[in-house]
Motif scaffolding. Sequence first.
Motif, PDB file in Angstrom:
ATOM      1  N   VAL A 169     -25.944   7.204   6.796  1.00 28.00           N
ATOM      2  CA  VAL A 169     -25.714   8.103   8.298  1.00 28.00           C
ATOM      3  C   VAL A 169     -25.227   7.078   8.934  1.00 28.00           C
ATOM      4  N   LYS A 170     -26.167   5.681   8.865  1.00 29.99           N
ATOM      5  CA  LYS A 170     -25.803   4.762   9.867  1.00 29.99           C
ATOM      6  C   LYS A 170     -24.733   4.671   9.777  1.00 29.99           C
ATOM      7  N   THR A 171     -23.475   4.646   8.624  1.00 31.94           N
ATOM      8  CA  THR A 171     -22.195   4.650   8.516  1.00 31.94           C
ATOM      9  C   THR A 171     -20.887   5.537   8.867  1.00 31.94           C
ATOM     10  N   ILE A 172     -21.754   6.830   9.294  1.00 36.04           N
ATOM     11  CA  ILE A 172     -20.727   7.099   9.133  1.00 36.04           C
ATOM     12  C   ILE A 172     -19.712   7.054  10.324  1.00 36.04           C
ATOM     13  N   PRO A 173     -18.400   6.904  10.274  1.00 38.42           N
ATOM     14  CA  PRO A 173     -17.628   6.824  11.580  1.00 38.42           C
ATOM     15  C   PRO A 173     -17.062   7.993  12.387  1.00 38.42           C
ATOM     16  N   PRO A 174     -17.351   7.554  13.866  1.00 40.97           N
ATOM     17  CA  PRO A 174     -16.635   8.740  14.646  1.00 40.97           C
ATOM     18  C   PRO A 174     -15.666  10.024  14.277  1.00 40.97           C
ATOM     19  N   ASN A 175     -15.143  11.135  14.860  1.00 36.82           N
ATOM     20  CA  ASN A 175     -14.221  11.954  15.016  1.00 36.82           C
ATOM     21  C   ASN A 175     -13.555  11.369  15.696  1.00 36.82           C
ATOM     22  N   ILE A 176     -11.858  11.834  15.891  1.00 37.48           N
ATOM     23  CA  ILE A 176     -11.268  10.554  16.863  1.00 37.48           C
ATOM     24  C   ILE A 176      -9.846  11.401  17.476  1.00 37.48           C
ATOM     25  N   LEU A 177      -9.704  11.947  18.530  1.00 35.01           N
ATOM     26  CA  LEU A 177      -9.169  13.169  18.776  1.00 35.01           C
ATOM     27  C   LEU A 177      -8.262  12.073  20.256  1.00 35.01           C
ATOM     28  N   PHE A 178      -6.872  12.458  19.931  1.00 36.07           N
ATOM     29  CA  PHE A 178      -6.109  12.075  21.216  1.00 36.07           C
ATOM     30  C   PHE A 178      -5.165  13.332  21.865  1.00 36.07           C
ATOM     31  N   PHE A 179      -5.242  13.064  23.112  1.00 36.47           N
ATOM     32  CA  PHE A 179      -4.885  13.940  23.988  1.00 36.47           C
ATOM     33  C   PHE A 179      -3.341  13.262  24.468  1.00 36.47           C
ATOM     34  N   ILE A 180      -2.366  13.926  23.790  1.00 34.20           N
ATOM     35  CA  ILE A 180      -1.083  12.806  24.528  1.00 34.20           C
ATOM     36  C   ILE A 180       0.612  13.619  25.664  1.00 34.20           C
ATOM     37  N   LEU A 181       0.128  13.303  27.349  1.00 35.79           N
ATOM     38  CA  LEU A 181       0.404  14.099  27.780  1.00 35.79           C
ATOM     39  C   LEU A 181       2.000  13.601  27.530  1.00 35.79           C
ATOM     40  N   ASP A 182       2.808  14.373  28.033  1.00 34.83           N
ATOM     41  CA  ASP A 182       5.146  13.842  27.675  1.00 34.83           C
ATOM     42  C   ASP A 182       5.650  13.881  29.189  1.00 34.83           C
ATOM     43  N   ASP A 183       6.078  12.291  30.042  1.00 35.59           N
ATOM     44  CA  ASP A 183       6.154  12.606  30.646  1.00 35.59           C
ATOM     45  C   ASP A 183       5.590  12.034  31.953  1.00 35.59           C
ATOM     46  N   ALA A 184       4.214  12.494  31.862  1.00 34.81           N
ATOM     47  CA  ALA A 184       3.224  12.776  33.415  1.00 34.81           C
ATOM     48  C   ALA A 184       3.496  11.210  33.964  1.00 34.81           C
ATOM     49  N   GLY A 185       3.779  11.444  34.567  1.00 32.42           N
ATOM     50  CA  GLY A 185       3.599   9.858  35.725  1.00 32.42           C
ATOM     51  C   GLY A 185       2.330   9.613  36.327  1.00 32.42           C
ATOM     52  N   TRP A 186       2.172   8.440  36.972  1.00 31.62           N
ATOM     53  CA  TRP A 186       0.724   7.424  37.288  1.00 31.62           C
ATOM     54  C   TRP A 186       0.498   8.287  38.463  1.00 31.62           C
TER      55      TRP A 186
END
Length: 460
Positions: free
Chosen positions: A40-57
């Motif tokens: 239980v202690k060593t179950i790693p986290p889920n990981i999710l990336f949201f990546i937009l295309d050409d979104a400026g600052w």
Amino acid sequence: MNFQSKIRVRISSCGVLGLFTLFTFIIIGCKPKEKETEAVKTIPPNILFFILDDAGWNDVGYNGSEINTPNIDQLAKDGVILNRFYVAPTCSPTRAALLTGMPASRLGILAPISGKSEKTLPSDLITLPMALSKRGYETALFGKWHLGLKPENGPQTYGFDYSYGFLHGQIDQYSHEYKNGDASWHRNGQFINEEGHATDLIGTETIEWLRKQRDTNKPFFAQVAYSAPHFPLQEPVEWINQYSDIKNESRRKFAAAMGHVDDDIGKVMKFLKTSELLETTMILFMSDNGGMKSWYPNTQYNGKHGPNDVLGDNTPLRDYKASNYEGGIRVPAILYWKGKWQAKVSNDLISVTDVMPSILQLAKVEIPTSVEGQPVFDFIAKGKAFENEIYIRGHKQQSLIKGDWKLVHTPFGDQEGNYELYHIVKDPEEKQEVSSQNSEITREYIQILNQHILKDSNEP
């Protein structure tokens, strides 16, 4: 807007169910097995990336944009704003660096993979999804790939168990074809025909995979890479009408694309919350490069789309996509992990090459020797200082960022070209070129830059 002072994170070390379980063990005279407790202690986290295309600052609300992005802003309010997060100046190199932990120039990828190019990631590398698979992760990519234009060079070749979306760099949002008419929309490497806007389809497929198709006994890594707000801009009228106050038609459509994709991110976040996955999922939001200034196509899509005289906004940063000035390579980025990381603004110097080793460290996976980035997320979360050196080579310029300084090199064909030095902390808008006043620093940075260039692949 500075959200840091408004955030208070509560961390609960034991829920009601946990107390009840412990009480039950005491009553019946047993205790959990040591092996099970350790698991239980060593179950790693889920990981999710949201990546937009050409979104400026300045295309996200939390940076002051006129565009309404409430779901991205909520991530910024509750998460860690990465205020100095750097990527490559164009899309394919950024995605290559993200999945390999090294500058894409090491792989000979300096620009978008386009046309009929055979360019792709080398087959002998250990990618991020490959490394996570060794830890028991189930991996999936939804949306844009852009690291190989044929199914045999698609996401599943490089470690993704499941893939859906488009192989190329840009698509018609409804026909899902590449600019020259090539097929691009696929599921698991098989070309398919589907009706619907790409933004909606990518979000829907993500949620369906999370709900029904993944193995719930495994942690997951999901990369959700939208086509928006990249041109062609083909937004439903209900999204365009929300920005009637923006006079420029092209910018109005761009704002609609941002609003649409923000809404879709909100739907994915809502699913994570209602499915009780939010507390166990680490989320990264980012853009693949800075905003593009304009688009004037000639033969693309048989002339159906464009031109667009105004697209992204990188204000107050200098220049646009394809440039190694700040507007091209410094992008909006956020880390969020509910209950784990306190909300704040980080001004630490971070590269897209640091993402892979940072994720692998979190998941307790050995970092491949090919990785050049460093694990930084734990330092950021704990507020610990670290040093970083960021080398970025595009197809027009090269740059080196280290400490307070940034060197930009613009070659002139086969000639040495021009070197510029900026105190990037005091002058993030790159208004004052100071190489002549800091000749020793300039010479040192040129030497370091040239050492990096020597390590790059010379393959075309």
